[in-house]
Design a protein around this motif. Structure first.
Motif, PDB file in Angstrom:
ATOM      1  N   LEU A 115      30.818-105.700  32.917  1.00 46.96           N
ATOM      2  CA  LEU A 115      32.162-105.988  33.409  1.00 46.96           C
ATOM      3  C   LEU A 115      32.573-105.074  34.562  1.00 46.96           C
ATOM      4  O   LEU A 115      33.565-105.330  35.255  1.00 46.96           O
ATOM      5  CB  LEU A 115      33.194-105.844  32.274  1.00 46.96           C
ATOM      6  N   CYS A 116      31.827-103.993  34.753  1.00 47.23           N
ATOM      7  CA  CYS A 116      32.234-102.965  35.717  1.00 47.23           C
ATOM      8  C   CYS A 116      32.554-103.523  37.107  1.00 47.23           C
ATOM      9  O   CYS A 116      33.600-103.162  37.675  1.00 47.23           O
ATOM     10  CB  CYS A 116      31.166-101.889  35.847  1.00 47.23           C
ATOM     11  N   PRO A 117      31.690-104.386  37.687  1.00 43.99           N
ATOM     12  CA  PRO A 117      31.987-104.848  39.050  1.00 43.99           C
ATOM     13  C   PRO A 117      33.309-105.618  39.142  1.00 43.99           C
ATOM     14  O   PRO A 117      34.063-105.432  40.103  1.00 43.99           O
ATOM     15  CB  PRO A 117      30.799-105.766  39.373  1.00 43.99           C
ATOM     16  N   ASN A 164      33.726-104.471  24.049  1.00 42.61           N
ATOM     17  CA  ASN A 164      34.995-103.739  24.176  1.00 42.61           C
ATOM     18  C   ASN A 164      34.781-102.765  25.330  1.00 42.61           C
ATOM     19  O   ASN A 164      34.152-101.732  25.176  1.00 42.61           O
ATOM     20  CB  ASN A 164      35.313-102.988  22.878  1.00 42.61           C
ATOM     21  N   ASP A 165      35.268-103.142  26.505  1.00 44.08           N
ATOM     22  CA  ASP A 165      34.972-102.341  27.688  1.00 44.08           C
ATOM     23  C   ASP A 165      36.255-101.779  28.282  1.00 44.08           C
ATOM     24  O   ASP A 165      37.355-102.290  28.026  1.00 44.08           O
ATOM     25  CB  ASP A 165      34.249-103.217  28.726  1.00 44.08           C
ATOM     26  N   GLY A 166      36.120-100.759  29.066  1.00 45.59           N
ATOM     27  CA  GLY A 166      37.273-100.199  29.756  1.00 45.59           C
ATOM     28  C   GLY A 166      36.808 -99.278  30.858  1.00 45.59           C
ATOM     29  O   GLY A 166      35.724 -98.681  30.779  1.00 45.59           O
ATOM     30  N   PHE A 245      22.081 -96.815  35.013  1.00 43.40           N
ATOM     31  CA  PHE A 245      21.432 -96.635  36.324  1.00 43.40           C
ATOM     32  C   PHE A 245      22.335 -95.887  37.288  1.00 43.40           C
ATOM     33  O   PHE A 245      21.877 -95.210  38.193  1.00 43.40           O
ATOM     34  CB  PHE A 245      20.957 -97.982  36.902  1.00 43.40           C
ATOM     35  N   TYR A 246      23.665 -95.953  37.054  1.00 43.04           N
ATOM     36  CA  TYR A 246      24.620 -95.348  37.989  1.00 43.04           C
ATOM     37  C   TYR A 246      25.123 -93.977  37.559  1.00 43.04           C
ATOM     38  O   TYR A 246      25.847 -93.329  38.295  1.00 43.04           O
ATOM     39  CB  TYR A 246      25.815 -96.286  38.174  1.00 43.04           C
ATOM     40  N   GLY A 247      24.777 -93.551  36.339  1.00 38.80           N
ATOM     41  CA  GLY A 247      25.279 -92.248  35.920  1.00 38.80           C
ATOM     42  C   GLY A 247      24.952 -91.921  34.476  1.00 38.80           C
ATOM     43  O   GLY A 247      24.498 -92.783  33.719  1.00 38.80           O
ATOM     44  N   VAL A 290      35.472 -93.758  35.054  1.00 35.17           N
ATOM     45  CA  VAL A 290      35.003 -93.371  33.721  1.00 35.17           C
ATOM     46  C   VAL A 290      34.832 -94.673  32.943  1.00 35.17           C
ATOM     47  O   VAL A 290      35.815 -95.365  32.674  1.00 35.17           O
ATOM     48  CB  VAL A 290      36.003 -92.425  33.014  1.00 35.17           C
ATOM     49  N   HIS A 291      33.588 -95.038  32.673  1.00 37.28           N
ATOM     50  CA  HIS A 291      33.319 -96.240  31.876  1.00 37.28           C
ATOM     51  C   HIS A 291      33.365 -95.805  30.414  1.00 37.28           C
ATOM     52  O   HIS A 291      32.799 -94.769  30.069  1.00 37.28           O
ATOM     53  CB  HIS A 291      31.909 -96.794  32.108  1.00 37.28           C
ATOM     54  N   ARG A 292      34.002 -96.599  29.577  1.00 36.31           N
ATOM     55  CA  ARG A 292      34.001 -96.236  28.158  1.00 36.31           C
ATOM     56  C   ARG A 292      34.066 -97.473  27.272  1.00 36.31           C
ATOM     57  O   ARG A 292      34.673 -98.487  27.622  1.00 36.31           O
ATOM     58  CB  ARG A 292      35.126 -95.252  27.817  1.00 36.31           C
TER      59      ARG A 292
HETATM   60 ZN   LIG Z   1      31.409-100.170  33.100  1.00 32.68          ZN
END
Ligand SMILES: [Zn+2]
Length: 418
Positions: A115-117, A164-166, A245-247, A290-292
């Motif tokens: 979902l990040c993008p 469950n993304d944020g 891959f990004y962190g 901050v992905h969580r």
């Molecule tokens: Zn993310």
């Protein structure tokens, strides 16, 4: 070998029995939680009514926990153009886990791998000021992984994932506090759900092209995560090759009854995608992402909860919270009106009338239901019920409104920390 784990010993047999008894695939089907159909495809489970009720209770809890902690919820589509994932870096680093593109009128679309993008674009859709930061966006949304059929089973490995993304978009100097706040949420949710973390893992980059090649960014984000873990006094293991891959990530590991470990919750610091999407804000330069995930994917979470609770879920999440049991047909009208009161009070409740067998047989059939409301002649006259709990103890004549209050999740922990 540890004493008591010798094959053939009584306790080994018992632990094997518990492993088999609590296998989420078997329990999930028996309890009417989920199933699969070869015509839909493997790794694509569907939820039956009990599973849908369980999911809704958990999703509502997490949504409310996030709302109380400053998150705004968004919704975004489950696919996007190939160019989106080229921009995000997924195409270069994650393509082998993605479904192949679909060609529609000369444009290529892919089922999203994360979902990040989408959230980065939602951030970018408005002019942002430093006064808006930290901006916390959350979504329970679908993402897809092209797993091979051979590795799929039950809810633990699936092709369609509800995550469950944020994402918290913040100034660099706010990142450590946001990581700590995300860990507060994870720990509060685990306590409420009855989950015990097996260990904390600091997942770092490994060698090879799977990881973005920018040692400076990795060093900065690793230091933030490591310092937060140390400040909280959490023991953790550092493992190379397990990062995104990004962190780097903090992964909170769980163990199933068979001893298999997997990652459930996660908190990640990312300097890379904000750069790729050219994110900015007035009064500063580049935000950090901050992905969580507080509870991970709904599928893995449910698999774990089914196994941990063996189907005897805490009242607030139980698919059926109360069953109304009239002693005989004479009490059926009183039982039906008690059922309506339960439903109005917010309880998930059902009626098991006397034509389904003796009271004992009906209690056994509903042994996993937290509140068993027996209606005899005396209760029918008073409009109440004699409340029997799952462990066989009697709670007396408790009003259903009071039971409904006791069947709500608690939000005390994160709130008391301000
Ligand atoms: Zn993310």
């Amino acid at each position: 070998m540890l004493p008591g784990r010798t094959p053939g010993s009584w306790s080994f047999a018992l632990s094997m029995k518990r492993t088999i008894m609590n296998d989420h695939r078997r329990l999930g089907r028996e309890l009417g939680i989920f199933d699969t159909d070869p015509l839909i495809g493997s790794g694509l489970p569907y939820y039956l009514p009990a599973g849908a009720a369980l999911r809704k209770a958990i999703e509502d809890y997490v949504h409310e926990l996030e709302r109380r902690n400053g998150y705004q919820h968004v919704n975004s589509p489950v696919l996007g153009k190939r160019e989106l994932y080229e921009r995000s870096g997924h195409w270069a680093h994650y393509a082998e886990d993605m479904f192949p593109p679909m060609n529609v009128g000369g444009e290529e679309f892919v089922l999203r791998p994360s979902l990040c993008p989408h959230h980065a674009l939602i951030y970018r859709s408005r002019r942002r000021s430093h006064r808006e930061l930290p901006l916390r966006l959350a979504e329970l949304g679908g993402q897809y992984r092209s797993e091979l059929s051979g590795v799929l089973g039950g809810l633990t490995r699936v092709r369609a994932i509800q995550l469950n993304d944020g994402h918290v978009f913040c100034a660099p100097e706010q990142a450590a506090a946001e990581v700590a706040a995300a860990l507060d949420l994870v720990e509060a949710a685990h306590a409420q759900l009855g989950i015990r973390a097996a260990r904390y893992r600091l997942s770092l980059r490994g060698d090879g092209g799977k990881f973005v090649d920018d040692p400076g960014l990795w060093a900065r984000s690793e230091a933030i995560l490591r310092d937060v873990l140390k400040e909280r006094g959490r023991d953790f293991d550092e493992e190379r090759g397990e990062g995104a891959f990004y962190g780097p990530k903090i992964d909170i590991q769980i163990v199933d009854p068979a001893g298999r470990e997997s990652s459930l919750s996660t908190v990640q610091v990312d300097f890379f995608q904000p750069e790729r999407f050219d994110l900015g804000y007035v009064g500063g330069e580049r935000p950090v992402m901050v992905h969580r995930s507080v509870v991970g994917s709904i599928e893995r979470l449910l698999a774990h909860l089914i196994e941990v609770h063996g189907g005897a879920f805490p009242a607030w999440m139980a698919p059926v919270q109360a069953v109304v049991l009239p002693l005989s047909d004479a009490e059926l009208p009183a039982a039906a009106s008690l059922l309506r009161r339960c439903l109005t009070a917010g309880l998930r409740a059902e009626l098991a009338p006397a034509d389904r067998g003796s009271l004992g047989a009906r209690i056994r059939a509903h042994r996993l239901v937290p509140y068993q409301l027996v209606v005899g002649p005396r209760e029918a006259a008073s409009g109440g019920a004699s409340v029997r709990l799952r462990d066989g103890s009697q709670a007396g004549d408790v009003p259903v409104e009071r039971l409904a209050e006791k069947s709500r999740p608690s939000f005390q922990n994160p709130e008391s920390k301000g």
